[in-house]
Design a protein around this motif. Structure first.
Motif, PDB file in Angstrom:
ATOM      1  N   LYS A   1       0.759  -1.238   0.188  1.00  0.00           N
ATOM      2  CA  LYS A   1      -0.061   0.042   0.000  1.00  0.00           C
ATOM      3  C   LYS A   1       0.815   1.229   0.074  1.00  0.00           C
ATOM      4  O   LYS A   1       0.599   2.312  -0.696  1.00  0.00           O
ATOM      5  N   THR A   2       2.108   1.050   0.805  1.00  0.00           N
ATOM      6  CA  THR A   2       2.943   2.291   0.917  1.00  0.00           C
ATOM      7  C   THR A   2       3.471   2.537  -0.653  1.00  0.00           C
ATOM      8  O   THR A   2       4.035   3.683  -0.983  1.00  0.00           O
ATOM      9  N   ALA A   3       3.881   1.398  -1.064  1.00  0.00           N
ATOM     10  CA  ALA A   3       4.633   1.748  -2.369  1.00  0.00           C
ATOM     11  C   ALA A   3       3.756   2.021  -3.367  1.00  0.00           C
ATOM     12  O   ALA A   3       4.109   2.871  -4.237  1.00  0.00           O
ATOM     13  N   GLN A   4       2.433   1.877  -3.399  1.00  0.00           N
ATOM     14  CA  GLN A   4       1.421   2.479  -4.426  1.00  0.00           C
ATOM     15  C   GLN A   4       1.289   3.981  -3.998  1.00  0.00           C
ATOM     16  O   GLN A   4       1.204   4.680  -5.030  1.00  0.00           O
ATOM     17  N   ARG A   5       1.312   4.410  -2.790  1.00  0.00           N
ATOM     18  CA  ARG A   5       1.325   5.914  -2.636  1.00  0.00           C
ATOM     19  C   ARG A   5       2.597   6.572  -3.098  1.00  0.00           C
ATOM     20  O   ARG A   5       2.652   7.562  -3.792  1.00  0.00           O
ATOM     21  N   ILE A   6       3.731   5.814  -3.274  1.00  0.00           N
ATOM     22  CA  ILE A   6       4.864   6.417  -3.810  1.00  0.00           C
ATOM     23  C   ILE A   6       4.566   6.412  -5.333  1.00  0.00           C
ATOM     24  O   ILE A   6       5.076   7.513  -5.883  1.00  0.00           O
ATOM     25  N   GLU A   7       4.170   5.360  -5.845  1.00  0.00           N
ATOM     26  CA  GLU A   7       3.754   5.225  -7.303  1.00  0.00           C
ATOM     27  C   GLU A   7       3.041   6.354  -7.839  1.00  0.00           C
ATOM     28  O   GLU A   7       3.296   6.715  -8.839  1.00  0.00           O
ATOM     29  N   GLN A   8       2.016   6.784  -6.905  1.00  0.00           N
ATOM     30  CA  GLN A   8       1.131   7.633  -7.211  1.00  0.00           C
ATOM     31  C   GLN A   8       1.834   9.304  -7.007  1.00  0.00           C
ATOM     32  O   GLN A   8       0.939  10.276  -7.333  1.00  0.00           O
ATOM     33  N   ALA A   9       2.825   9.483  -6.375  1.00  0.00           N
ATOM     34  CA  ALA A   9       3.306  10.671  -5.966  1.00  0.00           C
ATOM     35  C   ALA A   9       3.723  11.521  -7.146  1.00  0.00           C
ATOM     36  O   ALA A   9       4.290  10.888  -8.227  1.00  0.00           O
ATOM     37  N   ASN A  10       3.287  12.794  -7.157  1.00  0.00           N
ATOM     38  CA  ASN A  10       4.034  13.457  -8.227  1.00  0.00           C
ATOM     39  C   ASN A  10       5.691  13.612  -8.358  1.00  0.00           C
ATOM     40  O   ASN A  10       6.122  13.725  -9.279  1.00  0.00           O
ATOM     41  N   PHE A  11       6.259  13.309  -7.223  1.00  0.00           N
ATOM     42  CA  PHE A  11       7.540  13.602  -7.076  1.00  0.00           C
ATOM     43  C   PHE A  11       8.361  12.182  -6.553  1.00  0.00           C
ATOM     44  O   PHE A  11       9.083  12.155  -5.984  1.00  0.00           O
ATOM     45  N   LYS A  12       7.670  11.007  -7.282  1.00  0.00           N
ATOM     46  CA  LYS A  12       8.180   9.722  -6.977  1.00  0.00           C
ATOM     47  C   LYS A  12       9.596   9.667  -7.301  1.00  0.00           C
ATOM     48  O   LYS A  12      10.337   8.746  -6.915  1.00  0.00           O
TER      49      LYS A  12
END
Length: 132
Positions: free
Chosen positions: A36-47
């Motif tokens: 779930k945390t990895a998905q948040r990173i993937e969706q972040a503008n500044f990943k």
């Protein structure tokens, strides 16, 4: 000449305990919800900031462990200044990766800025004689 400011010992202990709680909870969250945390990173503008440091899953595990260890040390008041510095070092890339660039949800960004300020208090002030 330095001016002496009196601060309640209990207020400093309470600040340290409350600030440490966010890292203990976040550390457990990272380790229990890696995907779930990895998905948040993937969706972040500044990943790209996170990806610069390595694979998201490993970063999540590493940051989770660091937040738990440094958060616990901060909680008990052991090497408080150094624990705060380590927590700040973890907080900065997380904040830049996840919260910056999400203009619709500025609350989490300013929450992290406030947490950074709480940690900075312990870096800039010698509270070691008050923690015992």
């Amino acid at each position: 000449m330095a001016t002496k400011i009196l601060i309640s010992r209990r207020s400093i202990q309470l600040l340290r305990i409350l600030v440490s709680c966010i890292f203990l909870v976040a550390g457990f969250n990272h380790l229990l919800n890696i995907e779930k945390t990895a998905q948040r990173i993937e969706q972040a503008n500044f990943k790209g900031i996170a990806l610069f440091f390595g694979e998201p899953e490993w970063l999540i595990i590493l940051s989770g462990i660091v937040m738990l260890v440094a958060g616990f040390l901060f909680l008990i008041g052991y090497r408080t200044k150094w624990a705060a510095i380590v927590l700040m070092a973890v907080l900065i890339p997380i904040t830049l990766t996840i919260q910056v660039g999400q203009i619709t949800t500025l609350g989490p960004l300013f929450k992290n800025i406030a947490i950074f300020g709480g940690l900075l208090f312990f870096v800039l002030n010698d509270t070691s004689n008050l923690l015992k």
